[in-house]
Design an enzyme around this catalytic site. Structure first.
Site, PDB file in Angstrom:
ATOM      1  N   LYS A 193       8.610  -9.402 -31.779  1.00  0.00           N
ATOM      2  CA  LYS A 193       8.523 -10.039 -33.087  1.00  0.00           C
ATOM      3  C   LYS A 193       9.762 -10.897 -33.331  1.00  0.00           C
ATOM      4  CE  LYS A 193      10.600  -6.099 -35.496  1.00  0.00           C
ATOM      5  NZ  LYS A 193      10.494  -5.170 -36.636  1.00  0.00           N
ATOM      6  N   TYR A 253      35.187 -28.727 -45.915  1.00  0.00           N
ATOM      7  CA  TYR A 253      34.819 -28.648 -47.323  1.00  0.00           C
ATOM      8  C   TYR A 253      35.699 -27.632 -48.068  1.00  0.00           C
ATOM      9  CZ  TYR A 253      30.496 -31.222 -46.400  1.00  0.00           C
ATOM     10  OH  TYR A 253      29.579 -32.181 -46.055  1.00  0.00           O
TER      11      TYR A 253
END
Length: 833
Positions: A501, A726
């Site tokens: 999965k 940033y």
């Protein structure tokens, strides 16, 4: 050619039955999944801790194999046309056949052993000697008790030299390999810690390895490895064996303990200059440039240099051959390519044995689509051109190849051998690339197999998708190692369900599922029906359990035969309604024993059993399962045992209501290790397959499967007091710093929590802390202390030396999250030996 009737005398076996139609034995077959040319194959039913070849005799017989070598009695009436020979030990028989084959060819043979570098030395020695010899060598790293006989079996009458590796892990093994290889020459590379556990001491290990050379004419080794030097003097008779030793120590050379003195004159980033002094038979001195600078590569190359000097190759010719040495990519890599194609990249050499192995890898792929082979001239085969390409042509349809692109003058000259195949030919790589049109390749599996001189890496680059330099490398050999770690812990008859999965925990669902199918997992499990559909469309035929089936996906469950996990009465009634209209796949019942997420509680059993009994005509149950809430941690052992006890109470009631037995599974990866007594009939393997031993009881037993790498885009000098990124979070406070910008960010799955020093990457083997905030597509690392770092260098984000468990702990999460967060925009490359 060896005939089946020859086998009793060679193996000491008992003839049980002759084949109805005997055929010359050309191929030794050990794996029932790799039947390609059944008529000329001899299957040897090997038995080991993980396998028993006798189980697959009916399958092989149906595939057309008619010659068998076995250890057990066989119901001969079931195989009326087959020949059977029974021997006490099929592995010993395999080795006896290879030893007989070796004795047929009185040619020089190099045996190579050591702890590290065997395969590199073998490949480079073959490159260095190829102008003078027609060489048969071990394919890849075939150096085991099984790999060595398969390698020697490739010898033909046309070969003039053999080069075979020998690897051992315990006393007694080398004697068997000596009988097979029968070396006349030898190289002992070095002595390290590999396989130390199998020996009482390093001295015992070196003694055992030196047995390979006790009858050789000449041995090459570095005398600076004290244990090797001492063992050579102790075990090898001077009257029988000439020792050609090289050293980097002047005192040892002056004391005549070594024939060659090699000193480093210059070392740059990509080359090393060495001076070689030789005292005998007359004083000589030469300078050579090696196209490598790292210490392991230098040592490996020096072994080859010593051989060339011993063979009296002129120094100018030696330098020309050294210049042509190329790094050896010992792994086959599968890479995403344009137009939904996949490229199997095996461009480092091209002999007949290596071609067979690469074709086997191509045939193992379940992915649908045309199979194309791009093939250069096949070198060092020991066969004349017409016979060689007739053999190559016979291999291709047997491995599912539908299209051939031949590159090189020799294969082009023998194009008639491929008359029954869609084929095109080019004189060289440049001609192919000039005519290359990517749109002519769609949804194909393309094997690129070329000798180094043809530069097929340019072809691979032309096929690859144009995406940035961040790559998740998935090591399929490590995945198989981890699979076998858990299989060894299973009781007889216990089946294995593997979780694929979430894109196989980020590793690539179809590719991992394909490998698991090849290695005969019993079940796969996915989270949603769409994942199962993708696997079916990629050729996966194993039983598939879907853990979260929605009613609107029931049609897909039926169409693709996907088995749903049913965890509530609501979902059960929905499924029953669908099953009354049309036959539906079997279901898996989720029982809640303490996780308290999904599943039927113990008090739900009377109603559940009633519904199952009343609807037996419409519904079949495949299994009952539960999920342990705390198997990862020892502190929850008592709770886990309460869950297991509840599960043991509930499942008999279900079976009584159904009237037939069902599979039962409770253990996950951690549970397999922690609660081996509660395996029931099936276990579920998840994170452990991908290299994380969640129980913590055997942390060193698993291999790292995934390595996330990116590249340095640019390096800038950040003056003291300035900032980067940033929010101006990355600061050079009191001194100047060198900042590397990396081509990975949170859009690639690199967690923002790794910013501002929480995370580290590996650059040139050194850790570099993350500086400032992680951006969407990039982040920054401090490489002030890594003076030789430069743009284009690789940076390891996680891998063997920067483990997921450590990184997850740094930001307060779990390895699952880091793996599954790797974006699908990050290119996956699948590697295997």
């Amino acid at each position: 050619m060896l005939q089946f009737s020859d086998l009793p005398a060679l193996t000491g076996g008992t003839l049980l039955q002759l084949p109805a139609t005997p055929a010359a034995i050309q191929r030794l077959l050990l794996d029932s999944r790799r039947v390609q040319t059944p008529a000329d194959s001899l299957f040897l039913a090997l038995r080991g801790p993980q396998h028993d070849g006798h189980r697959y005799l009916p399958e092989l017989y149906r595939a057309g194999v008619r010659q068998f070598l076995v250890q057990d009695d066989v119901p001969l009436a079931d195989f009326p046309e087959a020949g059977f020979l029974r021997v006490p030990d099929t592995l010993a028989a395999l080795q006896a056949l290879a030893a007989h084959h070796r004795r047929r060819f009185p040619i020089p043979v190099f045996g190579i052993t050591g702890s590290n570098g065997k395969t590199i030395v073998k490949e480079w020695l073959a490159q260095l000697l190829s102008p003078d010899e027609l060489i048969c060598k071990s394919p890849r790293s075939y150096n085991s008790q099984v790999g060595v006989p398969l390698s020697v079996w490739e010898l033909t009458a046309s070969h003039t030299l053999g080069i075979f590796e020998a690897g051992i892990s315990e006393p007694g093994e080398m004697a068997r390999l000596v009988r097979i290889i029968q070396p006349t020459l030898g190289i002992f590379t070095n002595l390290g810690t590999a396989h130390d556990a199998g020996f009482a001491s390093p001295a015992e290990k070196v003694t055992e390895k030196m047995r390979l050379f006790e009858q050789v004419d000449t041995l090459f080794y570095c005398a600076d490895h004290e244990l090797i030097h001492a063992a050579a003097r102790r075990q090898l008779s001077p009257a029988r064996t000439t020792r050609v030793a090289w050293t980097r120590q002047r005192a040892r050379f002056d004391a005549q303990e070594a024939d060659l003195l090699i000193t480093m004159q210059e070392a740059a980033a990509d080359r090393a200059v060495v001076r070689v002094e030789r005292a005998r038979p007359r004083p000589q001195e030469h300078t050579f440039t090696l196209p490598f600078a790292d210490e392991p590569s230098v040592e490996n190359a020096l072994h080859g240099l010593a051989v060339l000097l011993w063979r009296q190759v002129p120094p100018t010719e030696i330098q020309q051959r050294l210049d042509r040495l190329q790094p050896v990519a010992m792994r086959l890599e599968m890479k995403q390519a344009l137009h939904d194609c996949y490229v199997l990249d095996d461009t480092y050499n091209n002999d007949l044995a290596g071609l067979r192995l690469a074709l086997d890898a191509l045939a193992r792929q379940a992915r649908r689509g045309r199979r194309t082979l791009i093939l250069s001239d096949v070198l060092e085969s020991g066969l004349a051109g017409a016979e060689l390409y007739a053999r190559v042509a016979a291999l291709l349809p047997a491995h599912g190849v539908e299209r051939l692109i031949g590159i090189g003058p020799d294969i082009s000259r023998h194009h008639a051998a491929f008359a029954g195949l869609q084929a095109e030919f080019y004189p060289d790589t440049a001609a192919f690339l000039a005519a290359f049109q990517p749109e002519q390749f769609r949804q194909e599996l393309i094997l690129v197999k070329g000798a180094r001189r043809y530069g097929f890496e340019r072809i691979v680059a032309a096929f690859q998708q144009k995406i940035h330099g961040t790559v998740l490398e998935v090591n399929l050999d490590a995945l198989v190692h981890n699979l076998n770690f858990y299989r060894r812990r299973l009781q007889p008859g216990v089946k294995l369900m593997v979780m694929v999965k979430a894109f196989a925990y980020g590793s690539g669902s179809a590719e991992v599922a394909n490998l698991l199918q090849f290695h005969r997992a019993d079940y796969l499990a996915v989270a949603y029906a769409d994942e199962g559909v993708d696997l079916r469309q990629s050729g996966i035929s194993l039983p598939l359990m879907v853990m979260n089936p929605a009613p609107d996906a029931f049609q897909k469950l039926r169409q693709y035969h996907l088995e749903p996990e049913i965890y509530s009465f609501e979902r059960l009634h929905d499924y029953l309604a669908a099953a009354r209209e049309a036959a539906m796949p079997a279901i898996h019942l989720k029982l809640d024993t303490g996780m308290r997420r999904l599943g039927f509680a113990e008090e739900d059993l009377p109603e559940l059993c009633r519904l199952l009994h009343e609807n037996a005509a419409h519904l079949r149950v495949a299994s009952a399962l539960t999920h342990l809430a705390g198997a990862d941690e020892e502190q929850h052992n008592s709770f886990s045992r309460e869950q297991l006890a509840a599960f043991a109470r509930m499942t008999p009631q279900l079976e009584a209501a159904l009237g037939y037995p069902i599979l039962q599974h409770a253990l996950n990866s951690a549970g397999i290790v922690r609660f081996p007594e509660d395996q029931h009939s099936l276990v579920r393997l998840g994170i452990g397959l991908y290299g994380v031993e969640a129980s913590g009881q055997e942390p060193d037993a698993l291999r790292s499967v995934s390595t996330l790498r990116t590249t340095i885009s640019q390096i800038k000098t950040l003056p003291a007091g300035q900032t980067v990124g940033y929010g101006r979070r990355g600061q050079a406070t009191d001194h100047e710093r060198r900042i590397a910008t990396l081509a990975i960010g949170y859009a690639d799955g690199y967690d923002r929590r790794f910013g501002n020093g929480a995370g580290e990457v590996l650059i040139r083997g050194q850790r570099a802390p993350i500086v400032g905030n992680v951006c969407m597509d990039m982040c920054m690392a401090d490489v002030t202390h890594i003076a030789d770092a430069q743009a284009g260098d690789a940076a390891v984000v996680f891998g063997e030396n920067l483990p997921l468990t450590e990184l997850a702990a740094r930001i307060g999460t779990i390895p699952y999250e880091l793996l599954t967060n790797v974006s699908e925009r990050v290119k996956r490359v699948f590697v295997a030996e």
